[in-house]
Design a protein around this motif. Structure first.
Motif, PDB file in Angstrom:
ATOM      1  N   LEU A  59       0.792  -1.013   0.091  1.00  0.00           N
ATOM      2  CA  LEU A  59      -0.010  -0.165   0.054  1.00  0.00           C
ATOM      3  C   LEU A  59       1.071   1.417  -0.064  1.00  0.00           C
ATOM      4  O   LEU A  59       0.330   2.238  -0.452  1.00  0.00           O
ATOM      5  CB  LEU A  59      -0.890   0.045   1.240  1.00  0.00           C
ATOM      6  N   PRO A  68      -4.934   1.169   5.131  1.00  0.00           N
ATOM      7  CA  PRO A  68      -6.104   1.068   4.125  1.00  0.00           C
ATOM      8  C   PRO A  68      -6.675   2.609   4.026  1.00  0.00           C
ATOM      9  O   PRO A  68      -7.514   2.856   5.144  1.00  0.00           O
ATOM     10  CB  PRO A  68      -7.062   0.194   4.915  1.00  0.00           C
ATOM     11  N   ALA A 209      -5.830  -4.144   0.264  1.00  0.00           N
ATOM     12  CA  ALA A 209      -6.262  -2.928   1.623  1.00  0.00           C
ATOM     13  C   ALA A 209      -7.297  -3.661   2.281  1.00  0.00           C
ATOM     14  O   ALA A 209      -7.176  -3.671   3.701  1.00  0.00           O
ATOM     15  CB  ALA A 209      -6.422  -1.791   1.136  1.00  0.00           C
TER      16      ALA A 209
END
Length: 319
Positions: A59, A68, A209
């Motif tokens: 990510l 996330p 995520a």
């Protein structure tokens, strides 16, 4: 040779699902080795922890943040619940089934997951449960019965060829995966709404995520259980078990990181039932590797049972 992208994109969810079945075959074999050497809880703490680190790195490289982004309270709630059901309960049952009946039979019982997913989707999100789904369930159960039932003795017509505990663990694992998949789909829908409310496009790493949130629940649950049971010291002891750690790392990459991440991506591009159908071919793919690694004989009953079970799962899509 040039391959047109349109047909590939049209069946992207199905293609990803088949890839996941190969990934889960590797994960199942590695997990059986790791569980025997490290123990179920220690291995799962390693799996969840390393998967979280890999997910954060992914990510950070793609979105610029190691968490996330834009996930709201509803998204976190549904995906954490999915992690408790799918990772903690489901994987606890699955890994214990590997220890009692082996990864081959454990994966065979996992063909029940689409049935539980279909029933859960019917109950929780109102997806239609057609009579054809009932036929698919019956065929799947028939294939499993062929594999696990044998001729009885002393007046009994049939007997179960597996330890009851292992059988229950396998069914519990399928239940956890099926229900967890539907909860993940609900969580993904909420996550998509959260992102679209804050941005104009959905990132391709959205499933990873989402999986990161599920891993948080898994890590917390497994760690808490290990501490409360007084076995936290086994984490330090596991550092000296190199083969077990290697198997765990292989299981991490092929299971909760790549496998589960892409399974959520598959659900994003096709129906949950179709994704579960194609991902359920692992019981066939695992036959030869389990013979090579664990010297488990491949009997006609095992092959027929596995094929019929997978055919039953495929009927969720074909009918």
């Amino acid at each position: 040779m040039f391959v047109p992208l349109q047909p590939v994109m049209r069946y992207l969810g199905e293609i990803i699902s088949l890839g996941v079945s190969f990934s889960w075959t590797i994960a199942a074999l590695a997990s059986e080795i790791g569980s025997k050497r490290l123990g179920v809880f220690v291995m799962n703490v390693w799996r969840m922890g390393v998967t979280l680190l890999l997910s954060a790195l992914l990510l950070w490289l793609t979105l610029g943040v190691p968490y996330p982004a834009f996930a709201g309270a509803s998204t976190w709630g549904w995906l954490l619940l999915s992690g408790v059901v799918g990772y903690f309960f489901g994987d606890w049952c699955l890994f214990n089934s590997y220890l009692t009946i082996g990864s081959r039979m454990g994966q065979l019982l996992m063909t029940l997951a689409p049935m539980f997913a279909a029933l859960s989707a019917w109950v929780m999100i109102g997806q239609t449960l057609a009579w054809t789904s009932l036929i698919a369930m019956a065929v799947t159960l028939s294939g499993i019965a062929i594999s696990v039932l044998g001729r009885g003795t002393e007046g009994h017509h049939v007997s179960v060829n597996l330890p009851l505990k292992g059988l229950l663990f396998g069914v519990g694992a399928a239940l956890g995966q099926g229900v967890g998949l539907v909860l993940s789909k609900i969580g993904l829908d909420h996550y998509e709404a959260d992102i679209l409310a804050a941005s104009s496009s959905l990132p391709s790493v959205l499933p990873f995520a989402s999986n990161m949130i599920r891993c948080v629940a898994g890590l917390l649950c497994f760690s808490a259980w290990l501490i409360l049971s007084g076995h936290a010291g086994r984490m330090c002891e596991s550092l000296s078990e190199r083969r077990g750690l290697l198997a765990t790392m292989i299981a991490v990459f092929s299971g909760p990181f790549i496998g589960v991440g892409f399974s959520l991506m598959a659900v994003q591009h096709t129906a949950a039932g179709i994704a579960s159908t194609l991902m359920a071919t692992t019981p066939i793919l695992i036959l030869l590797p389990s013979k090579w690694l664990f010297h488990q004989p491949i009997t006609l009953r095992a092959v027929v049972g596995a094929v019929i079970s997978v055919v039953g799962v495929s009927l969720f899509f074909l009918l």
